[in-house]
Design an enzyme around this catalytic site. Structure first.
Site, PDB file in Angstrom:
ATOM      1  N   SER A 146      15.882  -6.693  -6.741  1.00 26.17           N
ATOM      2  CA  SER A 146      16.217  -7.612  -5.652  1.00 26.17           C
ATOM      3  C   SER A 146      17.702  -7.939  -5.704  1.00 26.17           C
ATOM      4  O   SER A 146      18.224  -8.347  -6.736  1.00 26.17           O
ATOM      5  CB  SER A 146      15.404  -8.898  -5.777  1.00 26.17           C
ATOM      6  OG  SER A 146      14.050  -8.676  -5.505  1.00 26.17           O
ATOM      7  N   HIS A 205      16.431 -14.957  -1.825  1.00 21.62           N
ATOM      8  CA  HIS A 205      15.371 -15.364  -2.747  1.00 21.62           C
ATOM      9  C   HIS A 205      15.832 -15.337  -4.206  1.00 21.62           C
ATOM     10  O   HIS A 205      15.221 -15.980  -5.057  1.00 21.62           O
ATOM     11  CB  HIS A 205      14.094 -14.543  -2.523  1.00 21.62           C
ATOM     12  CG  HIS A 205      14.101 -13.140  -3.048  1.00 21.62           C
ATOM     13  ND1 HIS A 205      14.319 -12.041  -2.249  1.00 21.62           N
ATOM     14  CD2 HIS A 205      13.882 -12.645  -4.292  1.00 21.62           C
ATOM     15  CE1 HIS A 205      14.225 -10.937  -2.969  1.00 21.62           C
ATOM     16  NE2 HIS A 205      13.964 -11.281  -4.226  1.00 21.62           N
ATOM     17  N   ASP A 236      17.736 -11.857   4.140  1.00 23.39           N
ATOM     18  CA  ASP A 236      17.523 -12.198   2.734  1.00 23.39           C
ATOM     19  C   ASP A 236      18.802 -11.963   1.926  1.00 23.39           C
ATOM     20  O   ASP A 236      18.912 -10.989   1.171  1.00 23.39           O
ATOM     21  CB  ASP A 236      16.361 -11.369   2.171  1.00 23.39           C
ATOM     22  CG  ASP A 236      15.832 -11.922   0.853  1.00 23.39           C
ATOM     23  OD1 ASP A 236      16.507 -12.783   0.259  1.00 23.39           O
ATOM     24  OD2 ASP A 236      14.752 -11.483   0.420  1.00 23.39           O
TER      25      ASP A 236
END
Length: 716
Positions: free
Chosen positions: A651, A86, A222
């Site tokens: 992230s 992402h 991810d």
């Protein structure tokens, strides 16, 4: 390195037993004093210098900020970078076409010549930091207004930046901490030649979509891979085929031994924003006014975009990144509302502030602190409806490409119209290119629907503060149905096509820009968003000073025991352990601190936008083709939990064991702990990570890109 101000060191060394080991986003330069002994007890085997050193290579040299909003890490001697799917999402979408849809189908460069260069992608290496609190605060005094204080501080910041950037070689950032009671500078080096190396298809990299976002149990790959390039001397350079893979000062070994409950885990990264000093009335404002407007406005934008995205692969690619960003905040803010309400966070803060107010109004403290709480509460009472208004308007500006057209392409064309002939000749090619790029990223039917829908929502829901007069006028004339107005505006505007913009370049006229209906609307919205009355301006000035004093007083009185600064996109370390949540029947794992490949396939729904899977994945799971990446229990672990203290910006952060080896990749938090940006809950707070073995299995066994694993240092 300059010594810390004495009172700061003293305060930070007095670490109370009530602060949990897994709470805190810590500065690397203070690890030896504050954290190292505690970390060793939990399982750390590195010295503090091996984590952060100015003079020698250390762990911090492998951690980069990825394109300003995420974290990534170096995992090979040849500049290979690992981050979340992402985090690379918008760049993967940018490089994709309907014919070569890397977002949908994945991408693996067979060799380095096949790696793909997106536009405007950079990684930022952290070089060093230092304390400049005493220097900066010596330039201000209590009699200054907030504007005067800010001007004095910015003047000194400019000097510090110039002293440390070595003629432009480095980027220097001076940041406030503890609400302006401390200041530190950070030195970085940026590399802009960063290329896409590999990414799983979206059905793996974003498996679970919005439904699973912020949820546990989780089953997603991810991650994505990039590579940093440099000139022959290892220095930053613009993209060139002559550039070579960067040889980083340090890269992370990859440990495939697996993890178990209570294993030590530390995370380094760039957490974006926490607000753990936020006053009770600020929390109430967010829960009751700001966040509900954000949620509703985001959902409006998402719904309007999705109609058009579902009708065309090209339009879907065009808006994939914007939609994902809006959706992420939509669910996050609803989670914040629920968590802050459920746990009575505002009441907890109010009790703390009542205790502070009693201390503040003692004779010896009253002159400095006596009015602090009242001033803060007055500000929030005055701005509650404005916060609601601003969030409806903000979501309009975020979801509509035309909400800010006056400040982007419109401003450029106005400057072009005012330039002389020679200057226009210089500007024209770049403006023509800008127009082409803008219109490759917008689909006019979708933009019309988004703008009309958001204007209706804004005009009908944001009235407590008073909406933009121009919008109110249009709404009154059309019963708040903006469809006809928006259609007419696009028909008359030069910003409805690249051809019209290019035609303007041939016959420029400032009035044509100023009077353009879409520019006029955009200007009205932006000006109203930024406007504030004298009353609010004064309240904001008083609030800023009071909030700074609140934090100073809470620390001085020791009523609050937060010893680490709020996150603000500077490099931090957090440490904790692999830690399960209570048993959950939705998870087939033996311990609810990991998920498995079997659990991934159980969620499979053929043809579903969020839970579809490639046939090859189903076949490989059925055959249990896991190779050396299987756990000792015979399953392939997909994601796992730790109790690290992270937030947005973390992230892509590496999850490391006690030896500094990579064991996972942080990508999310659990929705039950969404209050974590305001108050840390050691019982609920979890970080959701991709198991590094699943990452390698996808690259090696599933995608057949073994050459990428071969360039890593694998520890068994």
């Amino acid at each position: 390195m300059k010594k810390l101000v004495l009172f700061v060191v003293t305060a930070m060394l007095m670490l109370p037993a009530s602060v949990k080991a897994n709470e805190g986003m810590w500065f690397l330069m203070f690890l030896e004093r504050l954290n190292h002994r505690d970390m060793q007890k939990m399982g750390l085997q590195l010295t503090a210098d091996e984590i952060y050193s100015i003079n020698n290579h250390s762990l911090k040299d492998a951690i980069v900020q990825f394109n300003g909003g995420c974290t990534a890490e170096m995992i090979s001697k040849d500049g290979l970078v690992l981050t979340n799917h992402h985090c690379g999402y918008d760049k993967i979408a940018e490089l994709s076409t309907p014919e070569n849809n890397y977002l949908k189908d994945g991408f693996w460069a067979a060799d380095r010549s096949k790696e793909l260069k997106p536009k405007n992608l950079f990684v930022r290496f952290f070089v060093r930091m230092d304390d400049v609190t005493k220097r900066i605060l010596s330039k201000v005094n209590p009699s200054m207004t907030e504007a005067e204080r800010e001007a004095a501080i910015n003047k000194e910041i400019a000097l510090i930046q110039k002293e440390n950037d070595e003629g432009g070689k480095y980027t220097v950032s001076v940041r406030p901490f503890f609400q302006g009671n401390e200041y530190y500078y950070f030195v970085y080096q940026d590399y802009t030649d960063v290329r896409l190396v590999g990414t799983p298809e979206e059905s793996l990299g974003k498996f679970g979509g919005d439904t699973d976002n912020w949820e546990w149990p989780r089953h997603t790959a991810d991650f994505s891979l990039f590579r940093v390039y440099a000139d022959a001397n290892g220095q930053p350079a613009e993209y060139s085929t002559n550039n070579v893979p960067l040889k980083p000062k340090h890269y992370l070994p990859v440990n495939i031994g697996g993890v178990k409950e209570n294993d030590f885990a530390m995370i380094l990264g760039y957490p974006g924003r926490t607000n753990r000093w936020m006053p009770a009335s600020g929390i109430d404002q967010n829960v009751k006014f700001a966040y509900p407007a954000w949620v509703e406005g985001s959902k409006m934008g998402m719904d309007k975009l999705k109609v058009h995205m579902n009708q065309s692969a090209e339009v879907n690619l065009m808006y994939a990144s914007k939609y994902a960003s809006i959706a992420n905040y939509w669910k996050n803010r609803q989670g914040m509302i629920d968590a802050l309400t459920q746990f009575g966070t505002a009441k907890t803060k109010a009790a703390q502030e009542a205790k502070f107010n009693k201390w503040a109004n003692k004779k010896e403290n009253k002159a400095k602190y006596g009015n602090v709480v009242a001033t803060i509460n007055n500000y929030y009472a005055l701005t509650n409806e404005k916060a609601k208004h601003d969030n409806y308007l903000m979501t309009l500006l975020r979801s509509s490409s035309y909400g800010t057209i006056a400040r982007s392409l419109g401003r450029q064309l106005e400057a072009y119209a005012n330039a002389n002939e020679e200057k226009r000749k210089q500007m024209a090619p770049a403006l023509a290119q800008m127009a082409d790029e803008f219109f490759t990223e917008v689909y006019i039917p979708a933009e019309k629907d988004v703008l009309a829908g958001q204007l209706n929502l804004y005009a009908t829901k944001a009235t407590g503060h008073g909406i933009a007069p121009f919008v109110a006028e249009i709404g009154k004339a059309n019963n708040n149905d903006f469809t006809a107005y928006v259609n007419a505006a696009f028909e008359l505007s030069m910003f409805s096509s690249a051809d019209k913009v290019k035609a303007f370049l041939l016959v420029p006229n400032q009035a044509a820009v100023t009077n353009d209906p879409l520019v006029k609307l955009s200007n009205e919205l932006l000006n109203h968003y930024n406007a504030k009355s004298d009353e609010i301006a004064k309240a904001q000035n008083d609030y800023s000073a009071a909030f700074r004093l609140l934090v100073e007083g809470l620390r001085e009185s020791k009523i609050a025991t937060i010893l680490y600064p709020d996150a603000n996109s500077t490099l931090r370390l957090t440490y904790g352990k692999v830690r399960a949540l209570p048993a959950d029947k939705r998870n087939d794992a033996k311990v609810n601190n990991y998920t498995t490949m079997e659990g991934l396939v159980k969620k499979y729904k053929k043809g579903d936008a969020e839970f579809d899977l490639p046939t090859k994945i189903l076949d490989m799971q059925k055959a249990r083709n896991y190779g050396r990446y299987a756990d000792k229990d015979g399953t392939l672990h997909v994601n796992f939990l730790t109790d690290n203290d992270i937030t947005g910006g973390n992230s892509g952060s590496p999850v490391l064991n006690g030896k500094g080896e990579l064991i996972g990749l942080a990508f999310d938090g659990n929705i039950e702990a969404m209050a974590g940006d305001v108050i840390f809950d050691p019982k609920l707070q979890r970080t959701i990570n991709v198991d590094i073995r699943f990452v390698l299995w996808v690259i090696d066994t599933y995608a057949g890109a073994k050459h990428l694993v071969d360039e890593m240092t694998i520890v068994k």
